[in-house]
Design an enzyme around this catalytic site. Structure first.
Site, mmCIF file in Angstrom:
data_model
loop_
_atom_site.group_PDB
_atom_site.id
_atom_site.type_symbol
_atom_site.label_atom_id
_atom_site.label_comp_id
_atom_site.label_asym_id
_atom_site.label_seq_id
_atom_site.Cartn_x
_atom_site.Cartn_y
_atom_site.Cartn_z
ATOM 1 N N THR A 60 -4.953 3.964 7.890
ATOM 2 C CA THR A 60 -5.153 2.709 7.175
ATOM 3 C C THR A 60 -5.784 1.706 8.133
ATOM 4 O O THR A 60 -5.666 1.847 9.358
ATOM 5 C CB THR A 60 -3.822 2.141 6.644
ATOM 6 N N HIS A 108 0.816 -1.214 0.000
ATOM 7 C CA HIS A 108 0.000 0.000 0.000
ATOM 8 C C HIS A 108 0.850 1.263 0.000
ATOM 9 O O HIS A 108 0.355 2.346 -0.303
ATOM 10 C CB HIS A 108 -0.926 0.025 1.214
#
Length: 262
Positions: A209, A99
């Site tokens: 996140t 990510h």
């Protein structure tokens, strides 16, 4: 059948039953595979709007009331707190989390004092564009320096990035951003990464996140640093648009802070 033959036959029968019983009692190896981590992303059905539904452990992403990032005011309030930052060269590995490109520190290179707590640098990663916005406007990118104290409490220093002169201090990290199939050792001059002024916005928020854990202290520096268009493009090429949208401020208050580099 003679008595001797009967005894031998009986003994063999008992032994066979005993062996069958042991075989049946032995536990079978589990055929259930280990659970894979829940997949999340920055778009589509597994994007930010759906993180809370992707996995039960991500519930805070949807239900939390102190989430990050947020939209910051155009001007910083008068400082009410301050940080003390001792920053030197930090050594660590650069790798791709799937990510973001991340620098994982060996635990040395930066010590930050906030209030009565002392934190040390754990890792740094980049988001393109920035996650925090100022008066509704995102910056070209944002760096997150994730720090932890002895009890594991997190403090994240956010550094906004504007397009301009190249950052020599970030060059080692950016150089590895496009070829991090294996962990690469990097030395990062943390003090040189920081802007000249450590004036900042401070508020209580969360990880940006999943699992979006709250009770994270945020210190977002109000003075951006610069990187060249090529450097920003390299980060964007590694992970494009890996930024969570801003979240409601709710009843939280953003305060102003100062900082000293020693």
């Amino acid at each position: 059948m003679s008595a001797r033959t009967w005894l031998i036959t009986s003994a063999l029968t008992v032994a066979a039953v005993t062996l069958v019983g042991c075989a049946q009692a032995a536990p079978e190896p589990s055929a259930t595979p280990a659970a894979e981590p829940a997949h999340w992303s920055y778009d589509g059905d597994t994007g930010p709007a759906s993180w809370g539904d992707v996995d039960a452990s991500f519930e805070t992403c949807a239900a939390g009331t102190d989430q990050s990032p947020i939209d910051l005011p155009a001007t910083v309030r008068a400082p009410s707190t301050g940080i003390q930052l001792s920053a030197e060269d930090a050594e660590g590995d650069v790798f791709d989390t799937g990510h973001a490109v991340e620098f994982e520190s060996d635990g040395e290179g930066e010590t930050l004092t906030f209030g009565d707590d002392e934190y040390s640098l754990q890792q740094m990663h980049a988001h393109v564009p920035s996650e925090h916005t100022v008066n509704g406007q995102p910056a070209a990118a944002e760096l997150h320096l994730v720090n932890a104290d002895a009890d594991g409490k997190l403090l994240v220093v956010g550094i906004l990035v504007a397009e301009g002169e190249a950052s020599e201090a970030m060059a080692p990290f950016i150089e590895e951003a496009t070829h991090v199939t294996d962990e690469e050792d990097v030395t990062l001059d943390v003090s040189a990464v920081l802007p000249a002024s450590l004036e900042n916005y401070e508020y209580s928020g969360s990880l940006t996140t999943p699992p979006c854990t709250e009770d994270v202290q945020w210190v977002v520096l109000s003075t951006p640093i610069t990187m060249s268009a090529e450097q920003i493009g390299t980060l964007e090429g590694a992970h494009s648009h890996n930024a969570r949208p801003t979240q409601p401020l709710g009843d939280r208050v953003v305060v102003g802070g100062t900082g000293e580099l020693g």
